[in-house]
Design a protein around this motif. Structure first.
Motif, PDB file in Angstrom:
ATOM      1  N   UNK A 134      24.705   9.333   4.560  1.00  0.00           N
ATOM      2  CA  UNK A 134      23.739  10.208   4.754  1.00  0.00           C
ATOM      3  C   UNK A 134      23.847  11.781   4.770  1.00  0.00           C
ATOM      4  N   UNK A 135      24.950  12.119   4.461  1.00  0.00           N
ATOM      5  CA  UNK A 135      24.921  13.432   4.194  1.00  0.00           C
ATOM      6  C   UNK A 135      26.499  13.814   3.778  1.00  0.00           C
ATOM      7  N   UNK A 136      26.859  15.130   3.281  1.00  0.00           N
ATOM      8  CA  UNK A 136      27.876  15.389   2.591  1.00  0.00           C
ATOM      9  C   UNK A 136      28.695  16.589   3.347  1.00  0.00           C
ATOM     10  N   UNK A 137      29.888  16.891   3.230  1.00  0.00           N
ATOM     11  CA  UNK A 137      30.710  17.952   3.580  1.00  0.00           C
ATOM     12  C   UNK A 137      31.556  18.267   2.311  1.00  0.00           C
ATOM     13  N   UNK A 138      31.484  19.570   1.990  1.00  0.00           N
ATOM     14  CA  UNK A 138      32.273  20.217   1.088  1.00  0.00           C
ATOM     15  C   UNK A 138      32.972  21.432   1.362  1.00  0.00           C
ATOM     16  N   UNK A 139      34.249  21.751   1.150  1.00  0.00           N
ATOM     17  CA  UNK A 139      34.900  22.745   1.538  1.00  0.00           C
ATOM     18  C   UNK A 139      35.246  23.602   0.072  1.00  0.00           C
ATOM     19  N   UNK A 140      34.778  24.607  -0.110  1.00  0.00           N
ATOM     20  CA  UNK A 140      34.954  25.305  -1.382  1.00  0.00           C
ATOM     21  C   UNK A 140      35.412  26.715  -1.107  1.00  0.00           C
TER      22      UNK A 140
END
Length: 181
Positions: free
Chosen positions: A59-65
């Motif tokens: 139900x969610x997303x984490x991105x490290x960019x």
């Protein structure tokens, strides 16, 4: 509704977190995660950023960019990641005459949504020690939720690549030595 300010500071990395509409588990299907991964790759190509870590939870997303060009617009990058995946998922639901469509319709405006309104959370990262803690936090999400015992066993995560335990579905970029903690 108040707007959150984006900080587009040169050299900063960004830990982006955004959730599915009404916290529904819209990312539990591999096909939806693949559409999101394709959106990340297309946005990475268009907006020139490095992807250092990620996890797609149901139900969610984490991105490290970390954007490479100067100047950049983190809001445009976030939109380029989220919008194509949402369009594909909503179209798929239409094509299948899915009953989920009713769950994705906002009662106030009648619009269907895949993502929670707003940009989500954007945390600028400037310190190697903070970066390391964020990567650990991102990778530990499926473990904390009890989905897997080891972070690299979660398919839709960069943990397997990061910890040299196999390949991840979405390629991660090397972290430059100046960011090593």
């Amino acid at each position: 509704m108040s707007r959150r300010r984006n900080y587009n500071d040169t050299g900063h990395a960004h830990e982006l977190t955004f959730g599915c509409y009404r916290r529904l588990p819209l990312l539990r299907a591999d096909r939806t995660c693949r559409w999101l991964a394709d959106s990340v790759d297309a946005a990475r190509e268009s907006y020139s950023f490095d992807l250092w870590a990620y996890v797609f939870m149901p139900n969610h997303v984490h991105l490290l960019i970390r954007p490479r060009p100067t100047p950049y617009d983190i809001a445009a990058i976030r939109k380029a990641i989220k919008a194509p995946a949402a369009r594909q998922a909503l179209q798929w639901l239409d094509d299948c005459n899915s009953s989920w469509a009713v769950n994705l319709t906002n009662r106030r405006d009648g619009q269907r949504r895949f993502w929670q309104p707003g940009g989500g959370f954007d945390r600028n990262v400037t310190e190697p020690a903070t970066l390391s803690r964020m990567i650990d936090y991102i990778h530990a999400n499926p473990v904390r939720r009890g989905f897997v015992e080891r972070s690299w066993d979660w398919r839709w995560s960069s943990a397997a690549s990061y910890y040299n335990q196999g390949e991840s579905p979405l390629r991660i970029d090397p972290i430059p030595s100046e960011w090593a903690a």
